[in-house]
Design a protein around this motif. Sequence first.
Motif, PDB file in Angstrom:
ATOM      1  N   LYS A   9       0.834  -1.213   0.000  1.00 33.08           N
ATOM      2  CA  LYS A   9       0.000   0.000   0.000  1.00 33.08           C
ATOM      3  C   LYS A   9       0.868   1.263   0.000  1.00 33.08           C
ATOM      4  O   LYS A   9       0.390   2.341   0.342  1.00 33.08           O
ATOM      5  CB  LYS A   9      -0.928  -0.003   1.217  1.00 33.08           C
ATOM      6  N   ASN A  10       2.128   1.121  -0.400  1.00 34.07           N
ATOM      7  CA  ASN A  10       3.063   2.257  -0.446  1.00 34.07           C
ATOM      8  C   ASN A  10       3.128   2.999   0.885  1.00 34.07           C
ATOM      9  O   ASN A  10       3.063   4.224   0.942  1.00 34.07           O
ATOM     10  CB  ASN A  10       2.707   3.223  -1.585  1.00 34.07           C
ATOM     11  N   ARG A  11       3.256   2.238   1.963  1.00 37.44           N
ATOM     12  CA  ARG A  11       3.368   2.815   3.306  1.00 37.44           C
ATOM     13  C   ARG A  11       4.656   2.271   3.932  1.00 37.44           C
ATOM     14  O   ARG A  11       4.748   1.080   4.235  1.00 37.44           O
ATOM     15  CB  ARG A  11       2.157   2.419   4.154  1.00 37.44           C
ATOM     16  N   TYR A  12       5.618   3.161   4.099  1.00 37.45           N
ATOM     17  CA  TYR A  12       6.915   2.810   4.670  1.00 37.45           C
ATOM     18  C   TYR A  12       7.139   3.702   5.892  1.00 37.45           C
ATOM     19  O   TYR A  12       7.179   4.930   5.765  1.00 37.45           O
ATOM     20  CB  TYR A  12       8.036   3.009   3.652  1.00 37.45           C
ATOM     21  N   VAL A  13       7.231   3.089   7.055  1.00 36.17           N
ATOM     22  CA  VAL A  13       7.330   3.841   8.302  1.00 36.17           C
ATOM     23  C   VAL A  13       8.759   3.757   8.838  1.00 36.17           C
ATOM     24  O   VAL A  13       9.353   2.674   8.891  1.00 36.17           O
ATOM     25  CB  VAL A  13       6.324   3.312   9.354  1.00 36.17           C
ATOM     26  N   PHE A  14       9.267   4.905   9.233  1.00 34.20           N
ATOM     27  CA  PHE A  14      10.622   5.014   9.752  1.00 34.20           C
ATOM     28  C   PHE A  14      10.592   5.742  11.096  1.00 34.20           C
ATOM     29  O   PHE A  14       9.778   6.638  11.304  1.00 34.20           O
ATOM     30  CB  PHE A  14      11.507   5.822   8.795  1.00 34.20           C
ATOM     31  N   ALA A  15      11.483   5.332  11.976  1.00 35.09           N
ATOM     32  CA  ALA A  15      11.765   6.094  13.194  1.00 35.09           C
ATOM     33  C   ALA A  15      13.146   6.707  13.017  1.00 35.09           C
ATOM     34  O   ALA A  15      13.967   6.202  12.252  1.00 35.09           O
ATOM     35  CB  ALA A  15      11.745   5.180  14.408  1.00 35.09           C
ATOM     36  N   TYR A  16      13.360   7.808  13.714  1.00 32.11           N
ATOM     37  CA  TYR A  16      14.687   8.410  13.700  1.00 32.11           C
ATOM     38  C   TYR A  16      14.967   8.976  15.088  1.00 32.11           C
ATOM     39  O   TYR A  16      14.074   9.512  15.741  1.00 32.11           O
ATOM     40  CB  TYR A  16      14.824   9.493  12.607  1.00 32.11           C
ATOM     41  N   THR A  17      16.190   8.762  15.530  1.00 33.76           N
ATOM     42  CA  THR A  17      16.622   9.300  16.812  1.00 33.76           C
ATOM     43  C   THR A  17      17.549  10.475  16.533  1.00 33.76           C
ATOM     44  O   THR A  17      18.500  10.348  15.764  1.00 33.76           O
ATOM     45  CB  THR A  17      17.345   8.227  17.645  1.00 33.76           C
ATOM     46  N   ILE A  18      17.218  11.605  17.133  1.00 36.76           N
ATOM     47  CA  ILE A  18      17.979  12.835  16.941  1.00 36.76           C
ATOM     48  C   ILE A  18      18.703  13.174  18.239  1.00 36.76           C
ATOM     49  O   ILE A  18      18.098  13.131  19.313  1.00 36.76           O
ATOM     50  CB  ILE A  18      17.041  14.015  16.574  1.00 36.76           C
ATOM     51  N   THR A  19      19.970  13.510  18.118  1.00 37.30           N
ATOM     52  CA  THR A  19      20.738  14.019  19.253  1.00 37.30           C
ATOM     53  C   THR A  19      21.129  15.455  18.935  1.00 37.30           C
ATOM     54  O   THR A  19      21.752  15.718  17.902  1.00 37.30           O
ATOM     55  CB  THR A  19      21.995  13.171  19.517  1.00 37.30           C
ATOM     56  N   ILE A  20      20.718  16.371  19.803  1.00 42.86           N
ATOM     57  CA  ILE A  20      20.996  17.800  19.651  1.00 42.86           C
ATOM     58  C   ILE A  20      21.988  18.170  20.755  1.00 42.86           C
ATOM     59  O   ILE A  20      21.679  18.013  21.938  1.00 42.86           O
ATOM     60  CB  ILE A  20      19.706  18.630  19.812  1.00 42.86           C
ATOM     61  N   THR A  21      23.167  18.637  20.363  1.00 40.60           N
ATOM     62  CA  THR A  21      24.207  18.971  21.339  1.00 40.60           C
ATOM     63  C   THR A  21      24.551  20.450  21.236  1.00 40.60           C
ATOM     64  O   THR A  21      24.782  20.968  20.138  1.00 40.60           O
ATOM     65  CB  THR A  21      25.480  18.132  21.092  1.00 40.60           C
ATOM     66  N   ASN A  22      24.589  21.119  22.368  1.00 44.68           N
ATOM     67  CA  ASN A  22      25.017  22.515  22.392  1.00 44.68           C
ATOM     68  C   ASN A  22      26.536  22.536  22.472  1.00 44.68           C
ATOM     69  O   ASN A  22      27.127  22.312  23.526  1.00 44.68           O
ATOM     70  CB  ASN A  22      24.396  23.255  23.580  1.00 44.68           C
ATOM     71  N   ALA A  23      27.168  22.777  21.321  1.00 44.45           N
ATOM     72  CA  ALA A  23      28.621  22.858  21.244  1.00 44.45           C
ATOM     73  C   ALA A  23      29.091  24.306  21.282  1.00 44.45           C
ATOM     74  O   ALA A  23      30.254  24.607  21.008  1.00 44.45           O
ATOM     75  CB  ALA A  23      29.109  22.177  19.961  1.00 44.45           C
ATOM     76  N   GLY A  24      28.179  25.211  21.618  1.00 42.00           N
ATOM     77  CA  GLY A  24      28.506  26.625  21.685  1.00 42.00           C
ATOM     78  C   GLY A  24      28.879  27.063  23.090  1.00 42.00           C
ATOM     79  O   GLY A  24      29.002  26.250  24.007  1.00 42.00           O
ATOM     80  N   ALA A  25      29.014  28.363  23.255  1.00 41.19           N
ATOM     81  CA  ALA A  25      29.446  28.939  24.527  1.00 41.19           C
ATOM     82  C   ALA A  25      28.285  29.485  25.352  1.00 41.19           C
ATOM     83  O   ALA A  25      28.485  29.857  26.506  1.00 41.19           O
ATOM     84  CB  ALA A  25      30.454  30.055  24.246  1.00 41.19           C
ATOM     85  N   VAL A  26      27.080  29.538  24.781  1.00 40.36           N
ATOM     86  CA  VAL A  26      25.935  30.160  25.455  1.00 40.36           C
ATOM     87  C   VAL A  26      24.781  29.164  25.522  1.00 40.36           C
ATOM     88  O   VAL A  26      24.489  28.487  24.524  1.00 40.36           O
ATOM     89  CB  VAL A  26      25.495  31.436  24.675  1.00 40.36           C
ATOM     90  N   PRO A  27      24.088  29.061  26.668  1.00 38.00           N
ATOM     91  CA  PRO A  27      22.897  28.207  26.732  1.00 38.00           C
ATOM     92  C   PRO A  27      21.864  28.641  25.691  1.00 38.00           C
ATOM     93  O   PRO A  27      21.772  29.820  25.330  1.00 38.00           O
ATOM     94  CB  PRO A  27      22.361  28.428  28.149  1.00 38.00           C
TER      95      PRO A  27
END
Length: 125
Positions: free
Chosen positions: A24-42
């Motif tokens: 039925k042309n239905r392809y389900v994906f999960a994705y895990t995202i990691t967001i890292t603060n590599a800067g100097a300010v919150p």
Amino acid sequence: MTEKNKIVVEATPHFIPAQSVPEKNRYVFAYTITITNAGAVPAKLLSRHWLITDSNGKIQEVRGDGVVGEQPYLKPGEAFRYTSGAMLETPVGTMQGNYTMRSDDGDNFSAAIPQFTLSIPRTLH
């Protein structure tokens, strides 16, 4: 010298066969995202903007506040990880986009989400 506003985004996609219906042309994906603060300010994640493209060239555009119902606040060196999902009409596609962030000093800035591939196993080499 550390950049003031630097967010690093990494994605790990996974195919979900149990929720997919290829006939039925239905392809389900999960994705895990990691967001890292590599800067100097919150900084706080305010919103997201995704472009999800299938192999037919169909583009889904997704915008919204936060991620998975949250607007994570990241101090320098901190990371936030979440898992979400996407559905395609083809067995292969791509996702990319950006997060709108606000640093503690009041600057709004964009954090790029590098393009990554959604693919059922054994489709791409």
